[in-house]
Write a protein that holds these residues in place. Structure first.
Motif, PDB file in Angstrom:
ATOM      1  N   SER A  11      -6.396 -16.867   5.680  1.00  0.00           N
ATOM      2  CA  SER A  11      -5.195 -17.534   5.184  1.00  0.00           C
ATOM      3  C   SER A  11      -5.281 -17.536   3.663  1.00  0.00           C
ATOM      4  O   SER A  11      -6.345 -17.859   3.121  1.00  0.00           O
ATOM      5  CB  SER A  11      -5.148 -18.963   5.735  1.00  0.00           C
ATOM      6  OG  SER A  11      -4.580 -19.850   4.798  1.00  0.00           O
ATOM      7  N   THR A  12      -4.211 -17.196   2.989  1.00  0.00           N
ATOM      8  CA  THR A  12      -4.270 -17.175   1.516  1.00  0.00           C
ATOM      9  C   THR A  12      -4.510 -18.587   0.976  1.00  0.00           C
ATOM     10  O   THR A  12      -5.196 -18.756  -0.027  1.00  0.00           O
ATOM     11  CB  THR A  12      -2.980 -16.580   0.897  1.00  0.00           C
ATOM     12  OG1 THR A  12      -1.843 -17.292   1.384  1.00  0.00           O
ATOM     13  CG2 THR A  12      -2.836 -15.105   1.218  1.00  0.00           C
ATOM     14  N   ASN A  13      -3.954 -19.601   1.645  1.00  0.00           N
ATOM     15  CA  ASN A  13      -4.203 -20.981   1.193  1.00  0.00           C
ATOM     16  C   ASN A  13      -5.684 -21.330   1.283  1.00  0.00           C
ATOM     17  O   ASN A  13      -6.256 -21.900   0.359  1.00  0.00           O
ATOM     18  CB  ASN A  13      -3.401 -21.977   2.043  1.00  0.00           C
ATOM     19  CG  ASN A  13      -2.037 -22.278   1.445  1.00  0.00           C
ATOM     20  OD1 ASN A  13      -1.412 -21.404   0.835  1.00  0.00           O
ATOM     21  ND2 ASN A  13      -1.559 -23.501   1.611  1.00  0.00           N
ATOM     22  N   GLN A  34      -2.506 -11.824   7.441  1.00  0.00           N
ATOM     23  CA  GLN A  34      -3.289 -13.060   7.618  1.00  0.00           C
ATOM     24  C   GLN A  34      -3.689 -13.154   9.091  1.00  0.00           C
ATOM     25  O   GLN A  34      -2.854 -13.017   9.971  1.00  0.00           O
ATOM     26  CB  GLN A  34      -2.448 -14.285   7.260  1.00  0.00           C
ATOM     27  CG  GLN A  34      -2.185 -14.460   5.782  1.00  0.00           C
ATOM     28  CD  GLN A  34      -1.528 -15.798   5.464  1.00  0.00           C
ATOM     29  OE1 GLN A  34      -1.935 -16.492   4.570  1.00  0.00           O
ATOM     30  NE2 GLN A  34      -0.495 -16.156   6.207  1.00  0.00           N
ATOM     31  N   GLY A  37      -3.027 -17.494   9.648  1.00  0.00           N
ATOM     32  CA  GLY A  37      -1.997 -18.096   8.803  1.00  0.00           C
ATOM     33  C   GLY A  37      -1.685 -19.505   9.297  1.00  0.00           C
ATOM     34  O   GLY A  37      -1.557 -19.747  10.493  1.00  0.00           O
ATOM     35  N   ARG A  38      -1.613 -20.432   8.353  1.00  0.00           N
ATOM     36  CA  ARG A  38      -1.386 -21.825   8.741  1.00  0.00           C
ATOM     37  C   ARG A  38      -0.004 -22.305   8.341  1.00  0.00           C
ATOM     38  O   ARG A  38       0.516 -21.945   7.294  1.00  0.00           O
ATOM     39  CB  ARG A  38      -2.454 -22.714   8.091  1.00  0.00           C
ATOM     40  CG  ARG A  38      -3.850 -22.415   8.630  1.00  0.00           C
ATOM     41  CD  ARG A  38      -4.885 -23.381   8.117  1.00  0.00           C
ATOM     42  NE  ARG A  38      -5.206 -23.167   6.712  1.00  0.00           N
ATOM     43  CZ  ARG A  38      -4.889 -24.022   5.754  1.00  0.00           C
ATOM     44  NH1 ARG A  38      -4.251 -25.148   6.031  1.00  0.00           N
ATOM     45  NH2 ARG A  38      -5.223 -23.771   4.503  1.00  0.00           N
ATOM     46  N   GLY A  39       0.595 -23.139   9.184  1.00  0.00           N
ATOM     47  CA  GLY A  39       1.888 -23.728   8.896  1.00  0.00           C
ATOM     48  C   GLY A  39       1.737 -25.226   8.688  1.00  0.00           C
ATOM     49  O   GLY A  39       0.619 -25.754   8.735  1.00  0.00           O
ATOM     50  N   ARG A  40       2.840 -25.898   8.458  1.00  0.00           N
ATOM     51  CA  ARG A  40       2.791 -27.351   8.294  1.00  0.00           C
ATOM     52  C   ARG A  40       2.448 -28.006   9.622  1.00  0.00           C
ATOM     53  O   ARG A  40       2.616 -27.407  10.684  1.00  0.00           O
ATOM     54  CB  ARG A  40       4.139 -27.871   7.797  1.00  0.00           C
ATOM     55  CG  ARG A  40       4.409 -27.542   6.334  1.00  0.00           C
ATOM     56  CD  ARG A  40       5.770 -28.039   5.903  1.00  0.00           C
ATOM     57  NE  ARG A  40       5.857 -29.469   6.012  1.00  0.00           N
ATOM     58  CZ  ARG A  40       6.840 -30.111   6.676  1.00  0.00           C
ATOM     59  NH1 ARG A  40       7.796 -29.448   7.271  1.00  0.00           N
ATOM     60  NH2 ARG A  40       6.839 -31.420   6.721  1.00  0.00           N
ATOM     61  N   TRP A  45       1.042 -19.953  11.398  1.00  0.00           N
ATOM     62  CA  TRP A  45       2.118 -19.166  10.798  1.00  0.00           C
ATOM     63  C   TRP A  45       1.969 -17.752  11.340  1.00  0.00           C
ATOM     64  O   TRP A  45       0.993 -17.064  11.032  1.00  0.00           O
ATOM     65  CB  TRP A  45       2.028 -19.189   9.267  1.00  0.00           C
ATOM     66  CG  TRP A  45       3.160 -18.437   8.603  1.00  0.00           C
ATOM     67  CD1 TRP A  45       3.062 -17.231   7.968  1.00  0.00           C
ATOM     68  CD2 TRP A  45       4.546 -18.834   8.522  1.00  0.00           C
ATOM     69  NE1 TRP A  45       4.314 -16.865   7.499  1.00  0.00           N
ATOM     70  CE2 TRP A  45       5.230 -17.819   7.815  1.00  0.00           C
ATOM     71  CE3 TRP A  45       5.255 -19.939   8.981  1.00  0.00           C
ATOM     72  CZ2 TRP A  45       6.608 -17.886   7.555  1.00  0.00           C
ATOM     73  CZ3 TRP A  45       6.621 -20.005   8.731  1.00  0.00           C
ATOM     74  CH2 TRP A  45       7.281 -18.984   8.022  1.00  0.00           C
ATOM     75  N   LYS A 104      14.753 -19.763  10.916  1.00  0.00           N
ATOM     76  CA  LYS A 104      13.859 -19.849   9.752  1.00  0.00           C
ATOM     77  C   LYS A 104      13.393 -18.471   9.281  1.00  0.00           C
ATOM     78  O   LYS A 104      12.959 -17.650  10.081  1.00  0.00           O
ATOM     79  CB  LYS A 104      12.657 -20.715  10.157  1.00  0.00           C
ATOM     80  CG  LYS A 104      11.653 -20.976   9.075  1.00  0.00           C
ATOM     81  CD  LYS A 104      10.845 -22.205   9.442  1.00  0.00           C
ATOM     82  CE  LYS A 104       9.547 -22.305   8.689  1.00  0.00           C
ATOM     83  NZ  LYS A 104       8.885 -23.602   8.904  1.00  0.00           N
ATOM     84  N   GLY A 107       8.755 -20.400   5.101  1.00  0.00           N
ATOM     85  CA  GLY A 107       8.149 -21.724   5.153  1.00  0.00           C
ATOM     86  C   GLY A 107       7.167 -21.884   4.001  1.00  0.00           C
ATOM     87  O   GLY A 107       6.649 -20.895   3.477  1.00  0.00           O
ATOM     88  N   ILE A 108       6.960 -23.123   3.605  1.00  0.00           N
ATOM     89  CA  ILE A 108       6.053 -23.404   2.490  1.00  0.00           C
ATOM     90  C   ILE A 108       5.043 -24.468   2.908  1.00  0.00           C
ATOM     91  O   ILE A 108       5.413 -25.490   3.476  1.00  0.00           O
ATOM     92  CB  ILE A 108       6.848 -23.908   1.255  1.00  0.00           C
ATOM     93  CG1 ILE A 108       7.890 -22.853   0.838  1.00  0.00           C
ATOM     94  CG2 ILE A 108       5.910 -24.212   0.087  1.00  0.00           C
ATOM     95  CD1 ILE A 108       8.862 -23.329  -0.214  1.00  0.00           C
ATOM     96  N   ILE A 126       3.315 -19.686   0.455  1.00  0.00           N
ATOM     97  CA  ILE A 126       4.673 -19.248   0.770  1.00  0.00           C
ATOM     98  C   ILE A 126       4.632 -18.119   1.794  1.00  0.00           C
ATOM     99  O   ILE A 126       3.926 -17.122   1.603  1.00  0.00           O
ATOM    100  CB  ILE A 126       5.364 -18.720  -0.521  1.00  0.00           C
ATOM    101  CG1 ILE A 126       5.425 -19.825  -1.577  1.00  0.00           C
ATOM    102  CG2 ILE A 126       6.753 -18.153  -0.221  1.00  0.00           C
ATOM    103  CD1 ILE A 126       5.829 -19.324  -2.966  1.00  0.00           C
ATOM    104  N   GLY A 127       5.363 -18.273   2.865  1.00  0.00           N
ATOM    105  CA  GLY A 127       5.459 -17.204   3.867  1.00  0.00           C
ATOM    106  C   GLY A 127       6.920 -16.821   4.030  1.00  0.00           C
ATOM    107  O   GLY A 127       7.752 -17.682   4.316  1.00  0.00           O
TER     108      GLY A 127
HETATM  109  C1  BTN Z   1       5.548 -23.884   7.523  1.00  0.00           C
HETATM  110  O1  BTN Z   1       6.767 -23.675   7.511  1.00  0.00           O
HETATM  111  O2  BTN Z   1       5.004 -24.476   8.467  1.00  0.00           O
HETATM  112  C2  BTN Z   1       4.734 -23.400   6.359  1.00  0.00           C
HETATM  113  C3  BTN Z   1       4.304 -21.967   6.488  1.00  0.00           C
HETATM  114  C4  BTN Z   1       3.496 -21.473   5.317  1.00  0.00           C
HETATM  115  C5  BTN Z   1       2.957 -20.079   5.515  1.00  0.00           C
HETATM  116  C6  BTN Z   1       2.277 -19.545   4.290  1.00  0.00           C
HETATM  117  S1  BTN Z   1       1.886 -17.824   4.404  1.00  0.00           S
HETATM  118  C7  BTN Z   1       0.895 -17.918   2.973  1.00  0.00           C
HETATM  119  C8  BTN Z   1       0.158 -19.251   3.026  1.00  0.00           C
HETATM  120  N1  BTN Z   1      -1.095 -19.122   3.744  1.00  0.00           N
HETATM  121  C9  BTN Z   1      -1.076 -19.810   4.888  1.00  0.00           C
HETATM  122  O3  BTN Z   1      -2.007 -19.860   5.714  1.00  0.00           O
HETATM  123  N2  BTN Z   1       0.106 -20.452   5.042  1.00  0.00           N
HETATM  124  C10 BTN Z   1       0.965 -20.211   3.903  1.00  0.00           C
END
Ligand code: BTN
Length: 235
Positions: A11-13, A34, A37-40, A45, A104, A107-108, A126-127
């Motif tokens: 995940s970039t975060n 990724q 990838g993680r979301g809120r 993600w 959608k 997402g951020i 940011i995705g």
């Molecule tokens: C959401 O709407 O739940 C937020 C999604 C965010 C996705 C981006 S992709 C780049 C960055 N790295 C991650 O793991 N998540 C964010």
């Protein structure tokens, strides 16, 4: 400015969080793929091909960390603005999702981290679903891509550059005036205003967006301000 390109990362975060001590303020980490990838709200993600997945590192004084919510809203607004410049009819769903045709596309995920000598950081992830032809079956009712909706291919490099330029250009206004400087623009593209919404499971009427980006709702004649949560909408 530092821009780090990675072919594949969890995940970039997460990557920025783990390596931030080596990175300058405003470093951007971009990944083509990724794997985690993680979301809120602890969601995942979904990794779509030919998308944009990147994180911006902002090193701030701990004092400023309360800006995380309005800063995330500001980021959504900037992305919406850039997409509109490209002719995309996108909207913002509070707090910071970008929607196109009721689904959608962006997402951020903003995360706070670190606490070294009065310094902390905000990582803005940011995705954006850009050039993938479609999304997997299990999310196809809620998510889409720019390509699927417009039948066009987008130049991702241009898109990234435009977003980062716009973000940096207006960040000074954000620093000076806070979210209130952007409030009218935010309101004009926010799809929740004036609608009945379900927020954190409760049904309310969305009346306004406050000075700091909070959702101002009405329930049983009472005004309630909400600063975080999940809005469920039905189109
Ligand atoms: C959401 O709407 O739940 C937020 C999604 C965010 C996705 C981006 S992709 C780049 C960055 N790295 C991650 O793991 N998540 C964010």
């Amino acid at each position: 400015k530092e821009f780090i390109y990675i072919d594949e990362v969890d995940s970039t975060n997460t990557y920025v969080k783990q390596n931030q001590q080596h990175f300058k303020n405003a470093t951007v980490v971009y990944a083509e793929r990724q794997t985690q990838g993680r979301g809120r709200l602890s969601r995942r993600w979904v990794d779509l091909e030919k998308g944009i997945k990147m994180s911006i590192l902002l090193k701030l004084l701990l004092l400023d960390l309360e800006k995380i919510i309005p800063l995330t809203l500001f980021t959504g607004l900037v992305i919406n603005r850039v997409l509109r410049k490209y002719g995309v009819n996108s909207f913002i769903k509070w707090s910071n999702d970008i929607y196109l045709n009721g689904k959608k596309i962006c997402g951020i995920l903003s995360e706070l981290s670190g606490e070294v000598e009065g310094l902390g950081s905000i990582i803005i992830g940011i995705g954006i679903n850009v050039n993938a032809k479609s999304v997997p079956e299990d999310i196809k009712d809620i998510a889409t891509t720019l390509k699927a909706e417009t039948s066009q291919d987008f130049d991702r490099t241009r898109l990234i550059i435009d977003i980062l330029i716009e973000f940096e250009r207006d960040l000074s206004n954000f620093d000076k005036y806070g979210f209130s400087y952007f409030r009218d623009e935010y309101k004009s593209f926010c799809i929740n205003l004036g609608k009945e919404i379900l927020i954190n499971g409760e049904r309310m009427l969305c009346r306004d967006i406050g000075e700091n980006g909070e959702l101002v709702c009405e329930k049983d004649g009472k005004i309630i301000e909400i600063s975080s949560g999940e809005v469920t909408i039905r189109f």
